[in-house]
Design a protein around this motif. Structure first.
Motif, PDB file in Angstrom:
ATOM      1  N   PRO A 191      26.734  65.940  26.604  1.00 36.56           N
ATOM      2  CA  PRO A 191      27.032  66.384  25.234  1.00 36.56           C
ATOM      3  C   PRO A 191      25.834  67.118  24.620  1.00 36.56           C
ATOM      4  O   PRO A 191      24.692  66.901  25.021  1.00 36.56           O
ATOM      5  N   THR A 192      26.112  67.958  23.658  1.00 36.14           N
ATOM      6  CA  THR A 192      25.070  68.758  23.027  1.00 36.14           C
ATOM      7  C   THR A 192      24.143  67.869  22.192  1.00 36.14           C
ATOM      8  O   THR A 192      24.602  67.013  21.439  1.00 36.14           O
ATOM      9  N   ARG A 193      22.849  68.098  22.360  1.00 34.65           N
ATOM     10  CA  ARG A 193      21.848  67.377  21.578  1.00 34.65           C
ATOM     11  C   ARG A 193      20.824  68.379  21.057  1.00 34.65           C
ATOM     12  O   ARG A 193      20.433  69.305  21.755  1.00 34.65           O
ATOM     13  N   ARG A 194      20.393  68.184  19.838  1.00 38.25           N
ATOM     14  CA  ARG A 194      19.443  69.110  19.225  1.00 38.25           C
ATOM     15  C   ARG A 194      18.003  68.750  19.564  1.00 38.25           C
ATOM     16  O   ARG A 194      17.682  67.595  19.835  1.00 38.25           O
ATOM     17  N   SER A 195      17.171  69.757  19.500  1.00 39.83           N
ATOM     18  CA  SER A 195      15.718  69.582  19.576  1.00 39.83           C
ATOM     19  C   SER A 195      15.251  68.833  20.815  1.00 39.83           C
ATOM     20  O   SER A 195      14.387  67.952  20.745  1.00 39.83           O
ATOM     21  N   VAL A 196      15.824  69.153  21.950  1.00 38.78           N
ATOM     22  CA  VAL A 196      15.341  68.583  23.205  1.00 38.78           C
ATOM     23  C   VAL A 196      14.642  69.721  23.963  1.00 38.78           C
ATOM     24  O   VAL A 196      15.211  70.374  24.820  1.00 38.78           O
ATOM     25  N   LYS A 197      13.379  69.948  23.600  1.00 42.27           N
ATOM     26  CA  LYS A 197      12.646  71.075  24.158  1.00 42.27           C
ATOM     27  C   LYS A 197      12.499  70.975  25.671  1.00 42.27           C
ATOM     28  O   LYS A 197      12.450  71.991  26.370  1.00 42.27           O
ATOM     29  N   GLU A 198      12.411  69.740  26.159  1.00 42.97           N
ATOM     30  CA  GLU A 198      12.191  69.569  27.599  1.00 42.97           C
ATOM     31  C   GLU A 198      13.344  70.104  28.440  1.00 42.97           C
ATOM     32  O   GLU A 198      13.191  70.370  29.624  1.00 42.97           O
ATOM     33  N   LEU A 199      14.534  70.278  27.835  1.00 46.26           N
ATOM     34  CA  LEU A 199      15.679  70.786  28.581  1.00 46.26           C
ATOM     35  C   LEU A 199      15.651  72.304  28.746  1.00 46.26           C
ATOM     36  O   LEU A 199      16.521  72.878  29.390  1.00 46.26           O
TER      37      LEU A 199
END
Length: 287
Positions: free
Chosen positions: A178-186
């Protein structure tokens, strides 16, 4: 979930999820000797091979929808990150000069190059992508485009290719579910290097470095006795925007694996005197 995806690190999950596998075929070794005298040194009764056409078929769905990579976030929540593959670079050397083919000069000399004192064959195809990722077409579309002038891309067997034949695939993230915000590591991107020759395991693997490839049962360029498929794990790797510790697991050997795979890619390019645009970009841009 107290551990990352069933004991695997996210890096391992990526490598497992993006390693192509093809149906395995066998030829008597005597049939291969006229292709290249290197085969005479192989101490086997038969030689396993795959068809290049089957390799590209592995990228069909990935090129259309992306390759799904299970990723465990720091919150222990699982998402599936999708990566689209692009053909970053490819060099195909044949053991014999194809009928009617033009001689292609690698370094201004002749149509062969010297590598560890061995003649590595005739350069059939050389391609390196230099456009922005936003201007590229997925891997299968690029291969189909190149095959119009190089039909061997779909007809060659891996036994017909010299040990110097290789390709590099650039993997760029497109979305996660599912979409998640602010996960820079992805946002990390990967550059994987793969051999295209059946002879790689015997001739090249030991000559470059002890890579400690993938340790999930796919750790060699081979098919097991009870398995009718050949796996093609990367022998080299480069990363872009790999930050934090989301992708690696403590005491898993991930950092050592990244270093050894990067060193192998760098060594490979230097041995063949290749200027690889994406490799240069990945290694000079860190964020």
């Amino acid at each position: 979930m107290t551990e990352k995806w069933r004991g695997r690190s996210n890096l391992q999950s990526f490598l497992d999820s993006t390693t192509p596998s093809m149906p395995s075929h066998k030829l008597p070794k005597s049939w291969c000797r006229d292709l290249n005298n290197l085969w005479q040194m192989v101490g086997k009764d038969s030689v396993e091979f795959f068809n290049l056409g089957d390799l590209w078929e592995q990228y069909c769905e990935w090129s259309a929808y992306g390759a799904g990579v299970p990723v465990c976030l720091q919150s222990e929540e699982m998402v599936v990150q999708y990566y689209v593959p692009y053909l970053s670079s490819v060099q195909i050397y044949t053991n014999k000069a194809p009928a009617g083919a033009r001689d292609v000069k690698q370094n201004g000399g002749n149509n062969t190059v010297s590598w560890n004192g061995e003649q590595v064959g005739h350069l059939y195809l050389e391609f390196s992508e230099s456009t922005s990722p936003y201007g590229r077409v997925p891997l299968l579309d690029k291969v189909l485009e190149l095959s119009h002038s190089h039909p061997g891309l779909f007809s060659f067997k891996s036994t017909e290719l010299s040990p110097a034949s290789w390709m590099s695939v650039a993997w760029y993230p497109i979305y996660h579910i599912p979409t998640r915000r602010s996960v820079k590591e992805l946002s990390v991107c990967f550059l994987t290097y793969h051999t295209l020759s059946s002879f790689f395991q015997d001739e090249v693997h030991g000559s470059i470095t002890d890579l400690n490839f993938i340790q999930s049962g796919k750790n060699e360029f081979r098919s097991k006795e009870k398995c009718s498929r050949i796996y093609l794990p990367p022998f080299g790797l480069a990363t872009y925007k790999l930050q934090g510790n989301l992708w690696t697991m403590p005491e898993s050997g991930d950092q050592e694996r990244i270093t050894s795979l990067f060193t192998a890619a760098d060594s490979w390019l230097k041995k063949l005197k290749v200027q690889h645009h994406d490799f240069t970009y990945f290694t000079t841009h860190f964020l």
